[in-house]
Design a protein around this motif. Structure first.
Motif, PDB file in Angstrom:
ATOM      1  N   LEU A 181      38.979  38.940  20.022  1.00 59.13           N
ATOM      2  CA  LEU A 181      38.791  39.892  21.424  1.00 59.13           C
ATOM      3  C   LEU A 181      37.929  40.958  21.012  1.00 59.13           C
ATOM      4  CD1 LEU A 181      42.378  40.237  22.980  1.00 59.13           C
ATOM      5  CD2 LEU A 181      40.863  38.403  23.185  1.00 59.13           C
ATOM      6  N   SER A 182      37.022  41.233  21.730  1.00 61.96           N
ATOM      7  CA  SER A 182      36.208  42.379  21.340  1.00 61.96           C
ATOM      8  C   SER A 182      36.577  43.838  22.537  1.00 61.96           C
ATOM      9  CB  SER A 182      34.724  42.079  21.703  1.00 61.96           C
ATOM     10  OG  SER A 182      33.887  43.404  21.455  1.00 61.96           O
ATOM     11  N   ILE A 183      36.751  44.954  21.836  1.00 60.91           N
ATOM     12  CA  ILE A 183      37.177  46.131  22.743  1.00 60.91           C
ATOM     13  C   ILE A 183      36.312  47.114  22.667  1.00 60.91           C
ATOM     14  CG2 ILE A 183      38.964  47.623  23.195  1.00 60.91           C
ATOM     15  CD1 ILE A 183      39.827  44.798  23.715  1.00 60.91           C
ATOM     16  N   GLY A 184      35.636  47.997  23.818  1.00 58.02           N
ATOM     17  CA  GLY A 184      34.604  48.777  23.240  1.00 58.02           C
ATOM     18  C   GLY A 184      34.844  50.114  24.473  1.00 58.02           C
ATOM     19  N   ARG A 185      34.586  51.036  24.409  1.00 52.11           N
ATOM     20  CA  ARG A 185      34.888  52.261  25.352  1.00 52.11           C
ATOM     21  C   ARG A 185      34.276  51.894  26.585  1.00 52.11           C
ATOM     22  NH1 ARG A 185      31.237  56.780  26.381  1.00 52.11           N
ATOM     23  NH2 ARG A 185      30.243  55.914  24.780  1.00 52.11           N
ATOM     24  N   VAL A 186      32.825  51.493  26.688  1.00 54.36           N
ATOM     25  CA  VAL A 186      32.338  51.090  28.003  1.00 54.36           C
ATOM     26  C   VAL A 186      32.318  49.690  28.066  1.00 54.36           C
ATOM     27  CG1 VAL A 186      29.871  51.333  29.042  1.00 54.36           C
ATOM     28  CG2 VAL A 186      30.555  52.919  27.343  1.00 54.36           C
ATOM     29  N   GLN A 187      32.389  48.877  27.352  1.00 49.38           N
ATOM     30  CA  GLN A 187      32.378  47.518  27.659  1.00 49.38           C
ATOM     31  C   GLN A 187      33.877  47.191  28.334  1.00 49.38           C
ATOM     32  OE1 GLN A 187      31.937  44.831  23.939  1.00 49.38           O
ATOM     33  NE2 GLN A 187      33.801  43.767  24.715  1.00 49.38           N
ATOM     34  N   THR A 188      34.820  47.560  27.887  1.00 52.31           N
ATOM     35  CA  THR A 188      35.976  47.307  28.739  1.00 52.31           C
ATOM     36  C   THR A 188      36.149  47.598  30.023  1.00 52.31           C
ATOM     37  OG1 THR A 188      37.128  47.143  26.382  1.00 52.31           O
ATOM     38  CG2 THR A 188      38.583  47.216  28.105  1.00 52.31           C
ATOM     39  N   PRO A 189      36.011  48.955  30.321  1.00 55.28           N
ATOM     40  CA  PRO A 189      35.866  49.418  31.755  1.00 55.28           C
ATOM     41  C   PRO A 189      35.065  48.627  32.635  1.00 55.28           C
ATOM     42  CG  PRO A 189      35.157  51.010  30.363  1.00 55.28           C
ATOM     43  CD  PRO A 189      35.864  50.230  29.546  1.00 55.28           C
ATOM     44  N   THR A 190      33.785  48.230  32.006  1.00 47.31           N
ATOM     45  CA  THR A 190      32.983  47.677  32.735  1.00 47.31           C
ATOM     46  C   THR A 190      33.328  46.196  33.100  1.00 47.31           C
ATOM     47  OG1 THR A 190      30.959  48.605  31.593  1.00 47.31           O
ATOM     48  CG2 THR A 190      30.429  46.561  32.746  1.00 47.31           C
ATOM     49  N   LEU A 191      34.123  45.580  32.030  1.00 48.46           N
ATOM     50  CA  LEU A 191      34.604  44.307  32.300  1.00 48.46           C
ATOM     51  C   LEU A 191      35.908  44.379  33.382  1.00 48.46           C
ATOM     52  CD1 LEU A 191      35.319  41.196  31.542  1.00 48.46           C
ATOM     53  CD2 LEU A 191      36.619  42.024  29.714  1.00 48.46           C
ATOM     54  N   ALA A 192      36.622  45.396  33.383  1.00 50.04           N
ATOM     55  CA  ALA A 192      37.602  45.738  34.274  1.00 50.04           C
ATOM     56  C   ALA A 192      37.074  45.878  35.753  1.00 50.04           C
ATOM     57  CB  ALA A 192      38.190  47.038  33.857  1.00 50.04           C
ATOM     58  N   LEU A 193      35.931  46.512  35.928  1.00 48.15           N
ATOM     59  CA  LEU A 193      35.288  46.688  37.287  1.00 48.15           C
ATOM     60  C   LEU A 193      35.176  44.980  37.729  1.00 48.15           C
ATOM     61  CD1 LEU A 193      32.659  49.270  36.930  1.00 48.15           C
ATOM     62  CD2 LEU A 193      34.510  49.438  38.310  1.00 48.15           C
ATOM     63  N   ILE A 194      34.806  44.116  37.064  1.00 46.93           N
ATOM     64  CA  ILE A 194      34.467  42.673  37.454  1.00 46.93           C
ATOM     65  C   ILE A 194      35.663  41.995  37.649  1.00 46.93           C
ATOM     66  CG2 ILE A 194      33.566  40.640  36.518  1.00 46.93           C
ATOM     67  CD1 ILE A 194      31.557  41.992  34.932  1.00 46.93           C
ATOM     68  N   VAL A 195      36.664  42.351  36.830  1.00 44.72           N
ATOM     69  CA  VAL A 195      37.869  41.631  37.007  1.00 44.72           C
ATOM     70  C   VAL A 195      38.655  42.214  38.407  1.00 44.72           C
ATOM     71  CG1 VAL A 195      40.222  41.331  36.101  1.00 44.72           C
ATOM     72  CG2 VAL A 195      38.347  41.036  34.405  1.00 44.72           C
ATOM     73  N   GLU A 196      38.749  43.370  38.440  1.00 45.47           N
ATOM     74  CA  GLU A 196      39.320  43.965  39.536  1.00 45.47           C
ATOM     75  C   GLU A 196      38.541  43.473  40.936  1.00 45.47           C
ATOM     76  OE1 GLU A 196      42.212  45.821  39.812  1.00 45.47           O
ATOM     77  OE2 GLU A 196      42.127  45.249  37.606  1.00 45.47           O
ATOM     78  N   ARG A 197      37.399  43.414  40.828  1.00 41.95           N
ATOM     79  CA  ARG A 197      36.635  42.910  42.076  1.00 41.95           C
ATOM     80  C   ARG A 197      37.130  41.186  42.350  1.00 41.95           C
ATOM     81  NH1 ARG A 197      32.254  44.228  44.692  1.00 41.95           N
ATOM     82  NH2 ARG A 197      32.634  46.319  44.327  1.00 41.95           N
ATOM     83  N   GLU A 198      37.359  40.687  41.511  1.00 39.16           N
ATOM     84  CA  GLU A 198      37.746  39.105  41.404  1.00 39.16           C
ATOM     85  C   GLU A 198      39.121  39.336  41.923  1.00 39.16           C
ATOM     86  OE1 GLU A 198      36.723  35.182  41.433  1.00 39.16           O
ATOM     87  OE2 GLU A 198      35.488  36.834  40.909  1.00 39.16           O
ATOM     88  N   LYS A 199      40.074  40.049  41.557  1.00 40.66           N
ATOM     89  CA  LYS A 199      41.597  40.163  42.145  1.00 40.66           C
ATOM     90  C   LYS A 199      41.334  40.484  43.590  1.00 40.66           C
ATOM     91  CE  LYS A 199      43.848  41.158  37.717  1.00 40.66           C
ATOM     92  NZ  LYS A 199      44.740  42.002  36.955  1.00 40.66           N
ATOM     93  N   GLU A 200      40.473  41.631  43.840  1.00 43.95           N
ATOM     94  CA  GLU A 200      40.391  41.705  45.608  1.00 43.95           C
ATOM     95  C   GLU A 200      39.849  40.534  46.068  1.00 43.95           C
ATOM     96  OE1 GLU A 200      37.687  45.027  45.679  1.00 43.95           O
ATOM     97  OE2 GLU A 200      38.650  46.245  44.366  1.00 43.95           O
ATOM     98  N   ILE A 201      38.974  39.808  45.741  1.00 41.98           N
ATOM     99  CA  ILE A 201      38.596  38.601  46.464  1.00 41.98           C
ATOM    100  C   ILE A 201      39.683  37.780  46.826  1.00 41.98           C
ATOM    101  CG2 ILE A 201      37.014  36.703  46.302  1.00 41.98           C
ATOM    102  CD1 ILE A 201      34.936  38.433  44.714  1.00 41.98           C
ATOM    103  N   ARG A 202      40.752  37.467  45.634  1.00 39.32           N
ATOM    104  CA  ARG A 202      41.478  36.579  45.499  1.00 39.32           C
ATOM    105  C   ARG A 202      42.750  36.802  46.507  1.00 39.32           C
ATOM    106  NH1 ARG A 202      42.325  36.065  39.427  1.00 39.32           N
ATOM    107  NH2 ARG A 202      40.347  34.847  38.741  1.00 39.32           N
ATOM    108  N   SER A 203      42.986  38.225  46.770  1.00 32.35           N
ATOM    109  CA  SER A 203      44.040  38.806  47.523  1.00 32.35           C
ATOM    110  C   SER A 203      43.423  39.030  49.077  1.00 32.35           C
ATOM    111  CB  SER A 203      44.805  39.914  47.050  1.00 32.35           C
ATOM    112  OG  SER A 203      43.525  41.046  46.941  1.00 32.35           O
ATOM    113  N   PHE A 204      42.210  38.923  49.263  1.00 34.42           N
ATOM    114  CA  PHE A 204      41.685  39.262  50.497  1.00 34.42           C
ATOM    115  C   PHE A 204      42.105  38.496  51.660  1.00 34.42           C
ATOM    116  CE2 PHE A 204      38.552  38.660  54.008  1.00 34.42           C
ATOM    117  CZ  PHE A 204      38.133  40.142  54.167  1.00 34.42           C
ATOM    118  N   ILE A 205      42.698  38.983  52.744  1.00 28.46           N
ATOM    119  CA  ILE A 205      43.054  38.131  54.024  1.00 28.46           C
ATOM    120  C   ILE A 205      42.271  38.699  55.110  1.00 28.46           C
ATOM    121  CG2 ILE A 205      45.110  38.233  55.855  1.00 28.46           C
ATOM    122  CD1 ILE A 205      46.947  38.937  53.435  1.00 28.46           C
ATOM    123  N   PRO A 206      41.156  37.461  55.562  1.00 28.51           N
ATOM    124  CA  PRO A 206      40.458  37.832  56.751  1.00 28.51           C
ATOM    125  C   PRO A 206      40.713  38.299  57.673  1.00 28.51           C
ATOM    126  CG  PRO A 206      40.689  35.391  56.157  1.00 28.51           C
ATOM    127  CD  PRO A 206      41.400  36.124  55.093  1.00 28.51           C
TER     128      PRO A 206
END
Length: 602
Positions: free
Chosen positions: A189-214
């Motif tokens: 695994l690769s961990i980084g100060r900017v890399q990890t929160p950038t990845l977290a933005l993408i992951v959180e967006r994906e979770k929002e999409i999955r849990s979205f109720i139209p």
């Protein structure tokens, strides 16, 4: 004795040498009677690896973590050892002084300082600060070499950032990789100060999409005709609320039937004109977003193309900037740059339409708005215009048109809103008319073409109309969109919106977001190459591995609060008001927290 001049890249070294003149090519440097000009090829010197401190640290083991050197060591970068030997030999010779001609900014300062210290150099230093690679700009900078003490705090901030990234990166990567493997997984695994929160933005967006109720609703539209046979369309609204959603299908059908073939009247008409100023000049982030939206180029492609326009073709100013403004000093050169663009057929008409002494838009020239480098603008050197690739043409065109547009007047747009009443039902129609295109002419009215006018200009208040037809349309809300290069860069630039604490929010605003214009593209590519994110068309989709990392690491590493805190302190260090040793003590404490979190997951 001679003067050594150390540039960050061979192309910059050659540009500087061509201005000084009369050089002979040597192995890894250029020489004349007064100068030795050499180059770094990026980071010739870098922070040493853990095993350079102790051989036992080559083996990854949770028991040896955290690794916190009492004093950081430097080592030559393996990939550029040959050039390192050349530069080291020159720096250890008996010479008059050394000129630091590395890129003007935090990273350029770091590259020079690491080389200077690892070589054991003791020569006096002067700083060459360049924003453009044109002969005139180089000549002027050589005549006005800077005192390196002016950049002392910048170098302290650069080294503190580098060491902090090493501590979090090395310890976080080792600790969470070991925890990952203990759970039966393979790989690292690769961990980084900017890399990890950038990845977290993408992951959180994906979770929002999955849990979205139209949400579902209906909208009702009516087409009207005036007595002058002018036709326009309106959307039903709920009285003064201007809410256009009808939650019940039966009610929508009732509204449709009620107004069908009825007569109505224009009950209200509002008009207001808007003055739209020219777009800001481009920072690198702006350029990357525009190129992604218009041509589909990813952030790295745009950076590489811009770098080629700067280094190879010398057609644009330094591209790795977060500024959208120009300095007073640059203002005196604008007329010459504009005239040069008029010599290119595609821009000739736009330049000729300007007044004899055009002035840039208000706010364009603002010394306080410029950090290390001013906004990206054409240099006025168009000698290589016919040598550009189609992709380079695209990037240059975005920069050139934005530059020309800043000399044009504001665009004037008339916005109109009409409310048509049919019985007790009301319909809203909006439209716009470009009264004076101003700067929009430069872009050939592309912005206007995007939306057709919805209201004929002859429509008047209190006019009677008939309803030609009606329709009810079923609608449903859409989940948030996945990130593209453009939207992800925008989120990183505006990361302050994700932070609640006022001081940290302001720190991120001052720092202009997470990462730098130069590093964001590399961060995006790294999370793709590490297998954490996939590109699907123009969108980013996290992989199971990427999601697992975000779930695994502590909140401190995945939130933007950490970067906000760091940037706040690094800005203070740069300004001479911060304490580098205090900053590093906090980083040591955070490093121990990260390792402890990994142990708890092992």
């Amino acid at each position: 004795m001679k003067t050594i001049l150390l540039a960050e890249k061979p192309s910059v070294a050659r540009d500087i040498a061509s201005v000084i003149g009369s050089f002979t090519k040597r192995q890894g440097y250029l020489e004349n009677k007064d100068y030795l000009v050499t180059w770094a090829i990026g980071h010739l010197a870098e922070l040493a690896n853990p095993e350079d401190y102790s051989p036992e640290l080559k083996t990854w083991n949770l028991d040896t973590l955290p690794i916190i050197p009492a004093q950081f060591l430097l080592k030559p970068a393996e990939r550029t050892l040959d050039q390192w030997r050349v530069v080291k030999s020159l720096l250890q010779g008996k010479h008059r002084l050394i000129i630091n001609a590395c890129d003007a900014g935090r990273e350029g300062e770091l590259i020079f300082q690491y080389i200077y210290h690892l070589a054991g150099c003791r020569l006096p230093i002067k700083r060459l600060w360049l924003s453009e690679n044109t002969p005139g700009a180089i000549r002027k900078a050589l005549e006005n070499l800077q005192d390196p003490r002016n950049y002392y705090h910048l170098s302290l901030a650069a080294m503190a950032r580098s060491q902090a990234d090493w501590l979090i990166g090395i310890n976080g990567t080792r600790a969470f990789t070991l925890a990952y493997k203990k759970s039966g997984q393979k790989g690292s695994l690769s961990i980084g100060r900017v890399q990890t929160p950038t990845l977290a933005l993408i992951v959180e967006r994906e979770k929002e999409i999955r849990s979205f109720i139209p949400e579902q609703w209906w909208e009702v539209f009516a087409t009207f005709q005036t007595n002058e046979n002018r036709v326009y369309r309106g959307r039903w609204i709920d009285g003064g609320e201007k809410n256009h959603k009808i939650n019940d299908k039966t009610r929508a059908e009732e509204v449709t039937a009620r107004v069908q073939h009825s007569r109505g009247v224009i009950e209200q008409m509002e008009e207001n004109s808007e003055k739209v100023p020219p777009p800001n000049l481009l920072s690198l982030g702006d350029l990357q977003k525009k190129a992604n939206r218009q041509y589909g180029y990813n952030a790295k492609q745009t950076l590489d193309l811009a770098q080629s326009l700067y280094e190879r073709h010398r057609m644009i100013s330094y591209p790795r900037t977060d500024s959208r403004c120009l300095t007073r000093e640059i203002e005196t050169t604008l007329a010459k740059r504009l005239k040069a663009l008029g010599g290119i057929s595609v821009y000739q008409g736009a330049v000729q339409l300007l007044t004899e002494s055009p002035a840039p838009a208000k706010g364009t020239v603002n010394d306080a708005g410029v950090t290390d480098h001013h906004a990206i603008i054409p240099t006025g050197d168009i000698s290589r215009i016919n040598q550009l690739t189609p992709e380079e043409h695209h990037i240059f065109d975005l920069i050139a048109k934005t530059f020309i547009a800043c000399f044009y007047p504001e665009a004037v747009i008339l916005h109109r809103q009409v409310i048509t009443r049919v019985g007790q039902e009301r319909f809203l129609t909006s439209g716009k008319t470009v009264l004076n295109p101003g700067w929009m002419q430069v872009f050939q009215l592309e912005e206007e073409d995007a939306e057709e006018e919805a209201l004929p200009p002859e429509i008047r208040d209190a006019a009677e109309v008939i309803v030609l037809n009606t329709s009810a349309k079923a609608c449903k809300s859409q989940p948030p969109r996945r990130y593209t290069d453009a939207s992800l860069i925008s989120s990183l630039e505006n990361a302050s919106r994700y932070v609640e604490e006022k001081e940290l929010k302001q720190a991120l605003k001052t720092a202009k977001g997470v990462g730098t214009p130069a590093t964001r593209a590399a961060i995006i590519e790294r999370i793709i190459q590490s297998g954490y994110v996939l590109r699907q068309g123009k969108y980013f989709v996290p992989t199971p591995k990427g999601e697992m990392i975000v779930d695994l690491v502590p909140e401190e590493l995945r939130s933007l609060e950490l970067t906000a805190t760091w940037e706040q302190q690094l800005i203070h260090i740069e300004k001479g008001t911060g304490n580098p040793s205090g900053f590093m003590k906090e980083i040591h404490s955070l490093t121990r927290t990260v390792v402890a979190a990994a142990r708890s997951n092992a």
